[in-house]
Design a protein around this motif. Structure first.
Motif, PDB file in Angstrom:
ATOM      1  N   VAL A 186      31.149  37.188  35.549  1.00 37.93           N
ATOM      2  CA  VAL A 186      32.141  38.195  35.928  1.00 37.93           C
ATOM      3  C   VAL A 186      33.427  37.477  36.328  1.00 37.93           C
ATOM      4  CG1 VAL A 186      32.716  40.018  37.593  1.00 37.93           C
ATOM      5  CG2 VAL A 186      30.382  39.840  36.720  1.00 37.93           C
ATOM      6  N   LEU A 187      34.514  37.805  35.637  1.00 36.89           N
ATOM      7  CA  LEU A 187      35.824  37.264  35.996  1.00 36.89           C
ATOM      8  C   LEU A 187      36.571  38.304  36.823  1.00 36.89           C
ATOM      9  CD1 LEU A 187      38.187  35.213  35.692  1.00 36.89           C
ATOM     10  CD2 LEU A 187      38.806  36.417  33.599  1.00 36.89           C
ATOM     11  N   LYS A 188      36.931  37.914  38.026  1.00 33.84           N
ATOM     12  CA  LYS A 188      37.680  38.816  38.906  1.00 33.84           C
ATOM     13  C   LYS A 188      38.904  38.088  39.397  1.00 33.84           C
ATOM     14  CE  LYS A 188      35.419  42.561  41.095  1.00 33.84           C
ATOM     15  NZ  LYS A 188      34.809  43.126  42.254  1.00 33.84           N
ATOM     16  N   LEU A 217      40.209  33.673  30.515  1.00 38.14           N
ATOM     17  CA  LEU A 217      40.139  32.607  31.524  1.00 38.14           C
ATOM     18  C   LEU A 217      41.452  31.845  31.629  1.00 38.14           C
ATOM     19  CD1 LEU A 217      36.572  31.177  30.765  1.00 38.14           C
ATOM     20  CD2 LEU A 217      37.243  32.576  32.731  1.00 38.14           C
ATOM     21  N   SER A 218      42.122  31.661  30.486  1.00 38.01           N
ATOM     22  CA  SER A 218      43.339  30.852  30.542  1.00 38.01           C
ATOM     23  C   SER A 218      44.506  31.629  31.165  1.00 38.01           C
ATOM     24  CB  SER A 218      43.704  30.310  29.165  1.00 38.01           C
ATOM     25  OG  SER A 218      43.727  31.351  28.237  1.00 38.01           O
ATOM     26  N   ARG A 219      44.357  32.945  31.302  1.00 39.86           N
ATOM     27  CA  ARG A 219      45.412  33.732  31.956  1.00 39.86           C
ATOM     28  C   ARG A 219      44.997  34.209  33.339  1.00 39.86           C
ATOM     29  NH1 ARG A 219      47.065  37.596  26.904  1.00 39.86           N
ATOM     30  NH2 ARG A 219      48.341  36.090  25.790  1.00 39.86           N
ATOM     31  N   ALA A 220      43.986  33.572  33.897  1.00 41.50           N
ATOM     32  CA  ALA A 220      43.411  34.110  35.137  1.00 41.50           C
ATOM     33  C   ALA A 220      44.103  33.614  36.401  1.00 41.50           C
ATOM     34  CB  ALA A 220      41.923  33.780  35.203  1.00 41.50           C
ATOM     35  N   SER A 221      44.994  32.657  36.279  1.00 42.20           N
ATOM     36  CA  SER A 221      45.511  32.061  37.513  1.00 42.20           C
ATOM     37  C   SER A 221      46.415  33.021  38.287  1.00 42.20           C
ATOM     38  CB  SER A 221      46.274  30.778  37.206  1.00 42.20           C
ATOM     39  OG  SER A 221      47.550  31.088  36.704  1.00 42.20           O
ATOM     40  N   PHE A 222      46.473  32.785  39.567  1.00 39.00           N
ATOM     41  CA  PHE A 222      47.312  33.583  40.463  1.00 39.00           C
ATOM     42  C   PHE A 222      48.776  33.445  40.036  1.00 39.00           C
ATOM     43  CE2 PHE A 222      49.375  34.636  44.504  1.00 39.00           C
ATOM     44  CZ  PHE A 222      48.570  35.651  44.977  1.00 39.00           C
ATOM     45  N   GLY A 223      49.150  32.234  39.640  1.00 35.77           N
ATOM     46  CA  GLY A 223      50.525  31.962  39.239  1.00 35.77           C
ATOM     47  C   GLY A 223      50.959  32.809  38.057  1.00 35.77           C
ATOM     48  N   TYR A 224      50.048  33.000  37.113  1.00 34.15           N
ATOM     49  CA  TYR A 224      50.364  33.818  35.947  1.00 34.15           C
ATOM     50  C   TYR A 224      50.628  35.262  36.365  1.00 34.15           C
ATOM     51  CZ  TYR A 224      49.672  36.233  31.482  1.00 34.15           C
ATOM     52  OH  TYR A 224      49.825  37.042  30.380  1.00 34.15           O
ATOM     53  N   MET A 225      49.742  35.778  37.202  1.00 35.06           N
ATOM     54  CA  MET A 225      49.905  37.152  37.682  1.00 35.06           C
ATOM     55  C   MET A 225      51.215  37.287  38.453  1.00 35.06           C
ATOM     56  SD  MET A 225      48.869  40.180  37.889  1.00 35.06           S
ATOM     57  CE  MET A 225      47.306  41.003  37.986  1.00 35.06           C
ATOM     58  N   ARG A 226      51.515  36.297  39.290  1.00 29.77           N
ATOM     59  CA  ARG A 226      52.719  36.363  40.110  1.00 29.77           C
ATOM     60  C   ARG A 226      53.986  36.339  39.236  1.00 29.77           C
ATOM     61  NH1 ARG A 226      52.443  32.657  45.108  1.00 29.77           N
ATOM     62  NH2 ARG A 226      52.049  31.137  43.484  1.00 29.77           N
ATOM     63  N   LEU A 227      53.911  35.546  38.167  1.00 23.59           N
ATOM     64  CA  LEU A 227      55.038  35.453  37.240  1.00 23.59           C
ATOM     65  C   LEU A 227      55.341  36.818  36.613  1.00 23.59           C
ATOM     66  CD1 LEU A 227      56.503  32.791  36.365  1.00 23.59           C
ATOM     67  CD2 LEU A 227      55.281  33.018  34.210  1.00 23.59           C
TER      68      LEU A 227
END
Lengths: 149, 259
Positions: B46-48, B116-126
């Motif tokens: 599960v990816l959250k 998975l490669s778009r899961a980082s917090f930084g990506y969401m913040r961007l």
């Protein structure tokens, strides 16, 4: 639950949103306030002994409650047990305010809700989906349906 | 190192949305050899957000493992067993082995690698910051449109327009003294908006509704007073801006009104 400490340690070395030496007291009965270097990195709050390179611990900041504690302090607790509080003591009102603001935004779920709100507002105002130009409008993490009522 | 594991597990099982789920083969875990071999073990993943959890089964209530997807890359990989579509989560940290995982087919493999490669917090913040500034831009141009139509009205019947603004709006709202207009601030950009979100200054539906536990997604379903407050603030801000601009000609207005 297995996790690799080295991965978390590596994360704790990443650039911090905010870092300061604060007084910190854990949720256990009889805990006392100790001086800790506290570092906010993405949605994790790391705390270190002031003379050590590796963190003593980390708190994942999802589903957390940040509350004001008098005088010039704040607490972090988690939804499944809101009475279990981590206390932090700041040097000034300003510092306390700064930390509470930063912590408030330091959650993936907060970011997700903000994103969906902005996307919806822009779409209402302009009639266009702002994510389309990036080719990411289909992505699961940005969908309205991903939010539960 | 300590971790608030109970809260982490709670988040894993909470009803907030999962970003990706499925069965994958994994070669990690206690008692497994340092080099992956054999068929591995099939687990429910599960990816959250930026966290990847594994469970014994789809109904599993306790996560077996956690990987925080920050500072890592996701790469296609060779699986130790044939007919597996493998990929690896690699960390650029000393002594950290890659997490080798494998999907049942190429479609699932691609979907996992992408998620998975778009899961980082930084990506969401961007993305959030990008949309923040887009919304500010949209509001600004809308405000300009309204501003010019206001001017047209004001030119036709100045005294009445002024009375309306001062009686109808100013009394109904109390604003902090240094209130900066939403979407109109000169010091625009995401920094301001971000700070505003945190401070609750940006009293948009997101903040108002989040605060009161309502959905930020459908402001139209919220009560009228919330919406009134929200749109009212924009008008008050516009008016303030307009007053500042015409401060020099205000005296003139007054004289004209008296005549």
């Amino acid at each position: 639950m297995r996790y690799n400490e080295k991965e978390l340690q590596a994360l704790s070395r990443q650039p911090a949103e905010l870092a300061a030496e604060l007084g910190m007291r854990g949720p256990k009965k009889g805990s006392v306030v100790k001086r800790r270097l506290v570092k906010l990195v993405v949605n994790f709050l790391f705390y270190f002994r002031t003379d050590e390179a590796e963190p003593v611990g980390a708190l994942l900041l999802e589903r957390c409650i940040v509350a004001r504690e008098e005088p010039s302090g704040f607490s972090i607790s988690f939804m499944e047990d809101p009475e279990r509080k981590y206390y932090f003591k700041c040097c000034s009102e300003e510092q306390c305010q700064e930390w509470m603001e930063a912590l408030h935004q330091a959650s993936y779920e907060f970011m997700r809700r903000s994103l969906i709100f902005y996307r919806n507002e822009i779409q209402k105002m302009t009639g266009k989906d702002p994510l389309e130009q990036f080719g990411i409008s289909e992505e699961a993490r940005f969908q309205l349906s991903s939010l539960k009522e | 190192m300590k971790l608030n594991e109970r809260s982490v597990a709670h988040y894993a099982l909470s009803d907030s949305p999962a970003d990706h789920t499925g069965f994958l083969r994994t070669w990690g875990g206690p008692g497994t050899p340092p080099t992956p071999s054999g068929t591995g073990r099939r687990c429910w993943f599960v990816l959250k957000g930026n966290l990847l959890f594994s469970f014994e089964s789809r109904e599993g209530r306790a996560p077996l493992s956690l990987v925080v997807l920050e500072g890592c890359t996701v790469e296609l990989a060779e699986a130790p067993a044939p007919e597996e579509f493998a990929f690896a989560i690699c960390f650029d940290a000393p002594g950290v082995r890659p997490h080798l995982l494998a999907a049942d087919g190429p479609v699932a493999q691609e979907a996992w690698v992408k998620a998975l490669s778009r899961a980082s917090f930084g990506y969401m913040r961007l993305v959030v910051r990008e949309l923040e500034s887009q919304l500010q831009e949209a509001r600004r141009s809308l405000a300009l449109q309204r501003h010019s139509s206001c001017k047209a009205v004001a030119n036709r019947c100045k005294p009445q327009a002024l009375d309306y603004w001062s009686l109808g709006l100013e009394n109904g709202h109390s604003l902090p003294r240094d209130y900066s207009p939403v979407g109109l601030g000169e010091e625009g950009g995401s920094r301001w908006a971000g700070r505003a979100l945190a401070e609750g200054v940006l009293q948009g539906p997101a903040n108002l509704l989040l605060g009161s536990g309502q959905s930020p997604v459908s402001p139209e379903t919220s009560c009228f007073s919330t919406l009134h407050e929200w749109y009212g603030q924009e008008i008050v801000a516009l008016r303030r801006r307009w007053q500042q601009r015409t401060q020099g000609s205000q005296a003139e207005y007054g004289e004209q009104a008296e005549q």
